[in-house]
Motif scaffolding. Structure first.
Motif, short mmCIF file in Angstrom:
data_model
loop_
_atom_site.label_atom_id
_atom_site.label_comp_id
_atom_site.label_asym_id
_atom_site.label_seq_id
_atom_site.Cartn_x
_atom_site.Cartn_y
_atom_site.Cartn_z
N GLU A 31 -41.83 -15.87 58.13
CA GLU A 31 -43.00 -16.43 57.38
C GLU A 31 -44.19 -15.10 57.54
O GLU A 31 -44.34 -14.77 58.52
CB GLU A 31 -43.55 -17.70 58.10
CG GLU A 31 -44.78 -17.90 57.28
CD GLU A 31 -45.24 -19.49 57.65
OE1 GLU A 31 -46.20 -19.81 57.30
OE2 GLU A 31 -44.51 -20.00 58.37
N PRO A 33 -47.50 -13.37 55.39
CA PRO A 33 -48.44 -13.83 54.33
C PRO A 33 -48.02 -13.54 52.88
O PRO A 33 -48.45 -14.17 51.91
CB PRO A 33 -49.70 -12.86 54.53
CG PRO A 33 -49.58 -12.53 55.90
CD PRO A 33 -48.23 -12.63 56.25
N GLU A 39 -51.30 -21.04 54.43
CA GLU A 39 -51.13 -22.03 55.33
C GLU A 39 -51.60 -23.48 54.65
O GLU A 39 -52.29 -23.54 53.54
CB GLU A 39 -52.16 -21.90 56.25
CG GLU A 39 -52.15 -22.73 57.62
CD GLU A 39 -50.75 -22.79 57.99
OE1 GLU A 39 -50.02 -22.10 58.59
OE2 GLU A 39 -50.05 -23.95 57.91
N TYR A 41 -53.50 -26.66 55.31
CA TYR A 41 -54.55 -27.31 56.21
C TYR A 41 -54.83 -28.94 55.96
O TYR A 41 -54.81 -29.36 54.92
CB TYR A 41 -55.94 -26.53 56.24
CG TYR A 41 -55.82 -25.18 56.46
CD1 TYR A 41 -55.64 -24.54 57.73
CD2 TYR A 41 -55.60 -24.27 55.53
CE1 TYR A 41 -55.44 -23.35 58.08
CE2 TYR A 41 -55.64 -22.76 55.68
CZ TYR A 41 -55.44 -22.40 56.85
OH TYR A 41 -55.27 -21.09 57.11
N LEU A 91 -48.64 -23.00 67.39
CA LEU A 91 -47.98 -21.74 67.12
C LEU A 91 -46.60 -21.78 67.97
O LEU A 91 -46.36 -22.67 68.69
CB LEU A 91 -49.03 -20.69 67.75
CG LEU A 91 -48.68 -20.19 69.23
CD1 LEU A 91 -49.17 -18.74 69.42
CD2 LEU A 91 -49.67 -21.03 70.15
N GLN A 92 -45.74 -21.03 67.16
CA GLN A 92 -44.36 -20.78 67.71
C GLN A 92 -44.26 -19.68 68.79
O GLN A 92 -44.83 -18.73 68.48
CB GLN A 92 -43.62 -20.41 66.41
CG GLN A 92 -42.09 -20.84 66.60
CD GLN A 92 -41.38 -19.98 67.81
OE1 GLN A 92 -41.06 -20.25 68.61
NE2 GLN A 92 -41.21 -18.70 67.21
N ALA A 99 -42.51 -15.91 64.01
CA ALA A 99 -43.72 -16.27 64.08
C ALA A 99 -44.09 -17.64 63.02
O ALA A 99 -43.82 -17.31 61.92
CB ALA A 99 -44.79 -15.33 64.13
N GLN A 100 -44.91 -18.57 63.60
CA GLN A 100 -44.94 -19.54 62.62
C GLN A 100 -46.47 -20.41 63.10
O GLN A 100 -46.51 -20.59 64.26
CB GLN A 100 -44.12 -20.46 62.36
CG GLN A 100 -44.37 -21.29 61.11
CD GLN A 100 -43.18 -22.34 60.93
OE1 GLN A 100 -42.29 -22.62 61.52
NE2 GLN A 100 -43.02 -22.69 59.60
N HIS A 101 -47.16 -20.56 62.01
CA HIS A 101 -48.48 -21.53 62.56
C HIS A 101 -48.40 -22.92 61.79
O HIS A 101 -47.69 -22.95 60.80
CB HIS A 101 -49.74 -20.77 62.08
CG HIS A 101 -50.88 -21.66 62.35
ND1 HIS A 101 -51.45 -22.32 61.46
CD2 HIS A 101 -51.60 -21.69 63.36
CE1 HIS A 101 -52.76 -22.85 61.57
NE2 HIS A 101 -53.11 -22.64 63.02
N LEU A 102 -48.74 -23.86 62.68
CA LEU A 102 -48.39 -25.29 62.20
C LEU A 102 -49.87 -26.18 62.12
O LEU A 102 -50.62 -25.60 63.14
CB LEU A 102 -47.60 -25.97 62.98
CG LEU A 102 -46.01 -25.53 62.73
CD1 LEU A 102 -45.13 -26.79 63.62
CD2 LEU A 102 -45.61 -25.59 61.47
#
Lengths: 239, 197
Positions: A31, A33, A39, A41, A91-92, A99-102
């Motif tokens: 992942e 940008p 993302e 939200y 965060l992962q 890397a990943q944001h959830l």
């Protein structure tokens, strides 16, 4: 001749390395940008979330990802116990995984965008309504574990994270606190099916069904829809 | 009580800094320790560079990826979150000016607080657990140079090593202030819990 053999050998090795790289990397979703639609939200409108999910599902498919969902619907007796997270960010943390944001997406039923199989996801920030105010908790990268932390299964597909319920320590309930003692979340799963409250808990399968109905609104017309429907059918037949 | 005063001071400093910089980590230039102020000099660093892209993506802070991490002190093991001012850039010497009235001859330093990408949400705790003492006449105090080893992924601290870089600190201090001043070494000892009664 020797040089040619060496060159041929090196070329063969390079091809093999490239091929093996292709094979091992074919299931990894990286992942960045540039590669993802952005993302998703909690505060976004339903239609915006849905649009992004449909775009995201072109990359994150049931063959390479895990769709994690859950619920916060165990208790429905006292009004205050119905609280759900207002915001949660993850965060992962496994450096071997992308890397990943959830973000926590939903209400009493929730889901995250699809995640990497085997990834370790850690809660680092949350906002929760508590008696007398709103609790902002900065867990940071190092703290934990929390009930919401999870490691995604290595096998791609659906994963029900369980049902979550909150317990308050009202004496310590203050705003702008980072002390997890103020409110604590507990997780109920099929493996550990005990509620922190003595009454009022729903059947876990009912919680999961409610969650599946909710995520279907977002994952309809994606490759995930047949899996969600199949799981709903499975739960129905198990009654 | 003294510790609480110190924390209030730190929170006040941050508020002022926050208002001035609207969330940006702000490091003041170094100042002379005048009046009842004492200047603390130290250096906090990590033994290897973090994969900033990995954590910036995970923390949804890709646009802040190149911002320098700041570090500050937290003066007691708090239950509630303290907003520490960031005195220095991670890896560099820093100066913190504290009023002498907030402590007598020392204070408790449980950990350093680090903000990756200049954000509180990306905070790290670097534990120290030391009581800090220094000579009464000191106006400039060198705390030490602290290097932390972090576990990959969770960034938990696995090792802290303390180096004596007194001469370097003295040279940086003189250069920053533009004059030679007397730097004293702080004495760091294992924290002794005080009886609250």
């Amino acid at each position: 001749m020797m040089k040619k053999r060496c060159a041929a050998g090196a070329a063969l090795a390079a091809v093999l390395i490239l091929l093996s790289g292709c094979v091992t990397n074919s299931n990894v979703v990286e992942e960045t940008p540039d590669k993802t639609p952005g993302e998703i939200y909690q505060k976004m409108s339903v239609s915006r979330k849905r649009k992004l999910i449909v775009e995201l599902c072109r990359t994150y498919t049931p063959r390479n990802s895990v769709l994690v969902y859950g619920s916060c619907s165990t208790n429905g007796i006292a009004f205050i116990k119905n609280a759900v997270p207002l915001s949660m960010k993850f965060l992962q943390t496994d450096p071997a995984k992308p890397a990943q944001h959830l973000e926590y997406l939903g209400d009493h039923a929730f889901f995250y965008k699809p995640v990497s199989p085997g990834g370790s996801y850690r809660l680092y920030y949350s906002e929760t309504l508590i008696p007398g105010g709103r609790e902002y908790t900065y867990y940071g990268i190092q703290q934990g574990p929390t009930a919401f932390d999870f490691t995604a299964p290595e096998k791609p597909g659906l994963y029900y994270a369980g049902d979550f319920e909150i317990n308050y320590n009202t004496k310590k309930a203050v705003s702008f606190s980072s002390d997890p003692k103020d409110s604590t979340w507990y997780r109920r799963t099929y493996e550990k099916n005990t509620s922190v409250y003595e009454h009022g808990e729903k059947k876990l399968s009912d919680c999961e069904k409610q969650s599946l109905e909710y995520i279907l609104k977002f994952y309809k017309d994606t490759a995930w829809e047949p899996l969600i429907r199949a799981r709903m059918e499975e739960l129905k037949n198990a009654e | 009580m003294l510790n609480k005063k110190f924390v209030i001071l730190l929170a006040g400093c941050l508020l002022a800094a926050g208002l001035a910089s609207a969330g940006e980590v702000k490091k003041d230039p170094w100042h002379r320790a005048s009046g009842n102020k004492i200047a603390f000099i130290c250096r906090v660093s990590l033994d290897h560079e973090l994969d900033s892209g990995f954590y910036a993506t995970g923390l949804d802070m890709v646009t802040d990826q190149n911002k320098t991490a700041g570090y500050g002190y937290v003066s007691y093991d708090c239950d509630e979150y303290v907003f520490p001012p960031m005195y220095g850039d991670l890896g560099e010497f820093s100066e913190a000016l504290i009023s002498k009235g907030d402590f007598k001859k020392g204070f408790y330093l449980p950990f350093f607080s680090v903000q990756l990408f200049g954000s509180r949400i990306a905070g790290l705790k670097l534990p120290l657990g030391a009581d800090v003492k220094f000579p009464e006449e000191a106006k400039y105090v060198y705390l030490g140079s602290f290097t932390y080893t972090l576990e990959s992924g969770s960034l938990l601290v696995t090792k802290v090593s303390v180096q004596d870089e007194f001469d370097d600190a003295q040279a940086v201090l003189n250069q920053k202030l533009g004059k030679n001043v007397q730097l004293y070494r702080a004495e760091l000892t294992e924290h002794q819990k005080k009886d609250k009664s």
